[in-house]
Design a protein around this motif. Structure first.
Motif, PDB file in Angstrom:
ATOM      1  N   ASP A   1       0.847  -1.192   0.000  1.00 14.36           N
ATOM      2  CA  ASP A   1       0.000   0.000   0.000  1.00 14.36           C
ATOM      3  C   ASP A   1       0.886   1.248   0.000  1.00 14.36           C
TER       4      ASP A   1
ATOM      5  N   GLN B   1       0.460   4.452   0.884  1.00 18.57           N
ATOM      6  CA  GLN B   1       0.524   5.263   2.106  1.00 18.57           C
ATOM      7  C   GLN B   1       1.319   4.553   3.199  1.00 18.57           C
ATOM      8  N   GLN B   2       1.170   3.245   3.303  1.00 17.87           N
ATOM      9  CA  GLN B   2       1.931   2.501   4.301  1.00 17.87           C
ATOM     10  C   GLN B   2       3.429   2.560   4.012  1.00 17.87           C
TER      11      GLN B   2
ATOM     12  N   ILE C   1       4.984   5.021   2.396  1.00 21.04           N
ATOM     13  CA  ILE C   1       5.406   6.385   2.734  1.00 21.04           C
ATOM     14  C   ILE C   1       5.625   6.511   4.240  1.00 21.04           C
ATOM     15  N   ASP C   2       4.664   6.016   5.024  1.00 18.37           N
ATOM     16  CA  ASP C   2       4.768   6.091   6.486  1.00 18.37           C
ATOM     17  C   ASP C   2       5.993   5.336   6.986  1.00 18.37           C
ATOM     18  N   HIS C   3       6.248   4.175   6.397  1.00 12.74           N
ATOM     19  CA  HIS C   3       7.388   3.351   6.820  1.00 12.74           C
ATOM     20  C   HIS C   3       8.708   4.045   6.503  1.00 12.74           C
TER      21      HIS C   3
ATOM     22  N   MET D   1       9.324   7.278   5.943  1.00 18.70           N
ATOM     23  CA  MET D   1       9.506   8.481   6.762  1.00 18.70           C
ATOM     24  C   MET D   1       9.709   8.121   8.231  1.00 18.70           C
ATOM     25  N   GLY D   2       9.031   7.078   8.673  1.00 20.73           N
ATOM     26  CA  GLY D   2       9.194   6.638  10.055  1.00 20.73           C
ATOM     27  C   GLY D   2      10.599   6.164  10.357  1.00 20.73           C
ATOM     28  N   ASN D   3      11.288   5.685   9.325  1.00 20.32           N
ATOM     29  CA  ASN D   3      12.685   5.243   9.473  1.00 20.32           C
ATOM     30  C   ASN D   3      13.677   6.390   9.345  1.00 20.32           C
TER      31      ASN D   3
ATOM     32  N   CYS E   1       4.358  -0.693  -5.270  1.00 18.12           N
ATOM     33  CA  CYS E   1       3.017  -0.210  -4.933  1.00 18.12           C
ATOM     34  C   CYS E   1       2.163  -0.215  -6.195  1.00 18.12           C
TER      35      CYS E   1
ATOM     36  N   THR F   1      -1.688  11.499  -3.422  1.00 21.80           N
ATOM     37  CA  THR F   1      -1.223  10.952  -2.147  1.00 21.80           C
ATOM     38  C   THR F   1       0.200  11.423  -1.849  1.00 21.80           C
TER      39      THR F   1
ATOM     40  N   ASN G   1       1.595  14.100   1.251  1.00 16.63           N
ATOM     41  CA  ASN G   1       2.664  13.721   2.181  1.00 16.63           C
ATOM     42  C   ASN G   1       3.939  14.547   1.981  1.00 16.63           C
TER      43      ASN G   1
END
Length: 258
Positions: free
Chosen positions: A91, A93-94, A96-98, A100-102, A163, A174, A178
């Motif tokens: 996915d 968005q997931q 992107i979150d992963h 950036m989260g790293n 993706c 999307t 972000n």
């Protein structure tokens, strides 16, 4: 022509999921599916369930004549066959979150209308080598990520997030939401590839060699860039062009390190 349908490059029997309930179970279990083939005019509750699951997972559906399904198998297919994918789709968005989260700065690639699987494999290889974290593909109009693509990528397709989206336009929305800028390659662009700031979160859009990036998609990109050429030859191969831009991005980011 006798035997015309016997060989299907890039698809082996282990990828075939035959029959309604096996397809439902495969989708629900999270197994990657490249596409689902329905015999024309097929109906039934299970078919409705497969359609709904396919919509939810962005799995392409094709309506085909009975002969098409029979060319894959002589078994009782109940009017539908699925072709399992060799890579796991993620996915957007997931991812992107992963990323950036790293603490990483996104560097993604969108493939628009690229159907040659060897080009896709080569692009994936360059993407991994240059530090890109994801490749975004549409659910239709792109080459299958089959064994030939994996071989051309030297395994890179299994090491980068793929993706699959039902709309590249929505994917760009999307990315923008972000804070990720989108750069498209275009032969008549006024800006050269080395004039951009690749140290910010960004995504490169690469179109096919015949038609380039789809005009509506091009319109919503933040910047249009071109690759300088010494001669007057038509253009670079798309996988080479992608590698050039990705290398420029990697060089820019490495030079920005303290």
């Amino acid at each position: 022509m006798e035997g015309f349908h016997k060989k299907r490059p890039g698809i082996n029997k282990s990828q075939l999921i035959i029959g309604r309930q096996p397809i439902i179970e495969a989708i629900q279990s999270g197994r990657p599916i490249d596409k689902i083939l329905f015999q024309r005019n097929v109906s039934g509750d299970a078919i409705g369930t497969i359609r709904q699951l396919a919509r939810e997972q962005n799995i392409p559906i094709q309506q085909v004549p009975p002969e098409k399904l029979q060319s894959f198998t002589k078994a009782n297919h109940q009017g539908t066959i699925a072709i399992a994918g060799l890579v796991q789709y993620m996915d957007l968005q997931q991812v992107i979150d992963h990323v950036m989260g790293n603490g990483e700065t996104p560097l993604f690639v969108i493939l628009d209308g690229i159907t040659d699987v060897r080009n896709i494999g080569a692009i994936a290889r360059s993407a991994v080598c240059c530090g890109a974290q994801a490749i975004i593909i549409p659910d239709k109009g792109v080459g299958a990520l089959n064994e030939e693509a994996l071989k051309s990528s030297a395994g890179a397709l299994e090491r980068i997030n793929i993706c699959r989206v039902n709309s590249l336009m929505k994917a760009v929305d999307t990315l923008h939401l972000n804070g990720i800028k989108v750069f498209a390659t275009e032969m008549t662009a006024s800006k050269m590839l080395y004039e951009l700031d690749y140290t910010e979160p960004c995504c490169l859009v690469m179109g096919n060699e015949e038609n380039g990036v789809f005009p509506a998609l091009m319109k919503i990109c933040d910047e249009k860039i071109k690759i300088p050429m010494a001669g007057s030859f038509e253009s670079f191969n798309v996988s080479v062009a992608t590698g050039i831009v990705l290398y420029e991005a990697m060089k820019s980011r490495m030079g920005n390190r303290k």
